[in-house]
Scaffold this motif. Sequence first.
Motif, mmCIF file in Angstrom:
data_model
loop_
_atom_site.group_PDB
_atom_site.id
_atom_site.type_symbol
_atom_site.label_atom_id
_atom_site.label_comp_id
_atom_site.label_asym_id
_atom_site.label_seq_id
_atom_site.Cartn_x
_atom_site.Cartn_y
_atom_site.Cartn_z
ATOM 1 N N ALA A 99 -31.088 17.429 5.924
ATOM 2 C CA ALA A 99 -31.345 17.335 4.488
ATOM 3 C C ALA A 99 -31.859 15.961 4.100
ATOM 4 O O ALA A 99 -32.757 15.825 3.264
ATOM 5 C CB ALA A 99 -30.057 17.651 3.714
ATOM 6 N N ALA A 100 -31.283 14.874 4.710
ATOM 7 C CA ALA A 100 -31.726 13.525 4.352
ATOM 8 C C ALA A 100 -33.170 13.310 4.749
ATOM 9 O O ALA A 100 -33.970 12.732 4.004
ATOM 10 C CB ALA A 100 -30.818 12.499 5.028
ATOM 11 N N GLY A 103 -35.389 14.969 2.320
ATOM 12 C CA GLY A 103 -35.550 14.232 1.079
ATOM 13 C C GLY A 103 -36.556 13.117 1.226
ATOM 14 O O GLY A 103 -37.348 12.857 0.306
ATOM 15 N N SER A 118 -38.671 22.960 -3.066
ATOM 16 C CA SER A 118 -37.368 23.092 -2.410
ATOM 17 C C SER A 118 -37.549 23.188 -0.906
ATOM 18 O O SER A 118 -38.556 23.725 -0.432
ATOM 19 C CB SER A 118 -36.624 24.319 -2.936
ATOM 20 N N VAL A 128 -32.770 20.641 -0.307
ATOM 21 C CA VAL A 128 -33.286 19.617 -1.221
ATOM 22 C C VAL A 128 -34.083 20.332 -2.310
ATOM 23 O O VAL A 128 -34.853 21.263 -2.028
ATOM 24 C CB VAL A 128 -34.174 18.586 -0.501
ATOM 25 N N ARG A 130 -36.509 19.197 -5.580
ATOM 26 C CA ARG A 130 -37.180 18.162 -6.366
ATOM 27 C C ARG A 130 -38.090 18.831 -7.412
ATOM 28 O O ARG A 130 -38.703 19.876 -7.142
ATOM 29 C CB ARG A 130 -38.048 17.261 -5.462
#
Length: 531
Positions: A99-100, A103, A118, A128, A130
């Motif tokens: 996930a990081a 992002g 997404s 994620v 945005r």
Amino acid sequence: MSLLSDQDMSDGGRALGPVSARGEGAHAFEGPTATPFRGWPLARRIVLLNFAALLIFAAGLTLFNPFRAPLLTDREQILTQRAELMASVFEAARWEGDAAAAGRLLGSLDLTGLVAVSVHSASGRVLVLRSGPEEQRSAGWISRAYAKLSGSALTTSVRPVPEVLAVTAMQNGGVELLRPLENSGTRLVGIAVPVYGPDKIAGAVGLVSDTAELSALLGEERRLVLLIAALALAASAALSVPLASAIAEPLADLAAAAQIRDGTGRDDRISLPDLSDRSDEIGELSVSLRGMVSALHTRIEANEQFAADVAHEIKNPLASLRSAVGALQIVDKEPQRTRLMEIIDMDVRRLDRLVSDISNASRLDAELVKEQEEPFDLSNTLTQIADHIGLDAANREITFIADLPSHDVRMNGLESRLAQVFVNLLTNALSFCKEGDTIRIWCRQRDHRVIVVVEDTGPGIPDAALEKIFERFYSERPEDQFGANSGLGLAISKQIVEAHGGVIWAENIRPSGAGPETPSLGARFVVGLPV
């Protein structure tokens, strides 16, 4: 014998007054008086119908814009290309579902024009989410009205593509597109693209886009359509109003002029406006109506004059009868009473003949219209008439010459009516000829006309009477023929000839170059007919 006049038709010919008669007096047309109207109702319908067609066209383009579907398709193709490009970025970074890392990768991408982006795990869960940058979108009244009518919202909330869409894309290994416009009342378009890892599908990228841009573009198109429609309506008004007036106003003028008048203190003769200078149907209508009204006035005036002439002609034998009856009451001597009885008998027969001829003459015009013209051989008709009249001439020791064509002279017309004309002319000539005189009838065809001439060696016609002899009731015969004719024969002949589009005239026969003072050698009647 001082005047060549007419002889009664052998089969009771009929006549109407001269067709060229014109009068200036007013004629009362009795009947209900209608209020004249103007042409605005018709003009209004013409203008409104022209407006309605343009309004329907503009409304159709505004509410059912045909450009919406292709624009939406183009938008979906662009969104698909962006989703595939983002998936390629993730695959190049060898993303494995973290996930990081997702992002960080999204932070490096341009999200302009997107509502939400997404990143989903391999199970479809959102890792994620945005949102794209806020954009100032202004919706005009046309777009707002359209959105209200279509049931779609002008603004949408930020949310990812459904997880099921991401799962479907990863299972199928391809792009999945979702169009929730018809179901959700929004204008969001969603798309999911799988992201491949080194040895398996690591997840999916989902893009959500709003069609507000398309609505804005379509709004501009609608505004342009309405602007063009407004200009078209203005042009239609500028053209339709004069056109409607050019159609409705002349019709209203014609209708108002043709209203039945009451004839109270004003000239009630119908006078239609002259629109013959117009080269359209209204001009033709004006010419036809004016001709019809003129013919109607002519007929009425002729009937009035005919009635006056009849009254005048009937008065003469009635006056003679009244005098004879009055004298019969006071005369005692038998020879005088016998003479008075002869006068009474002659006047009664004269009245009977006059009434019969008047009755027949009053129906002539109507019968000429009703009877059907047919082709016939004029030469054969003249030959039969000449054979019959020739026997009468031979019995009176009058030379009769028939110079007629041996070939057919074909023409269209009423054979029996034209036969009346030539029988009248020949018997008329026969009545004025004496023993030793000559009567000649000859016929010649020239191009599209045929000329029939009846000549005799009688006393001729006084020059002053050459036109009068065709008037009704004009008859001046020798004393031994007094009362034997009604004076309608030549008037009937002229009416029949003119009804066939022909002409008839009379002239005196004189040596070539002789003047009017030279005594005539006889009379000549000429009939010209089209063939």
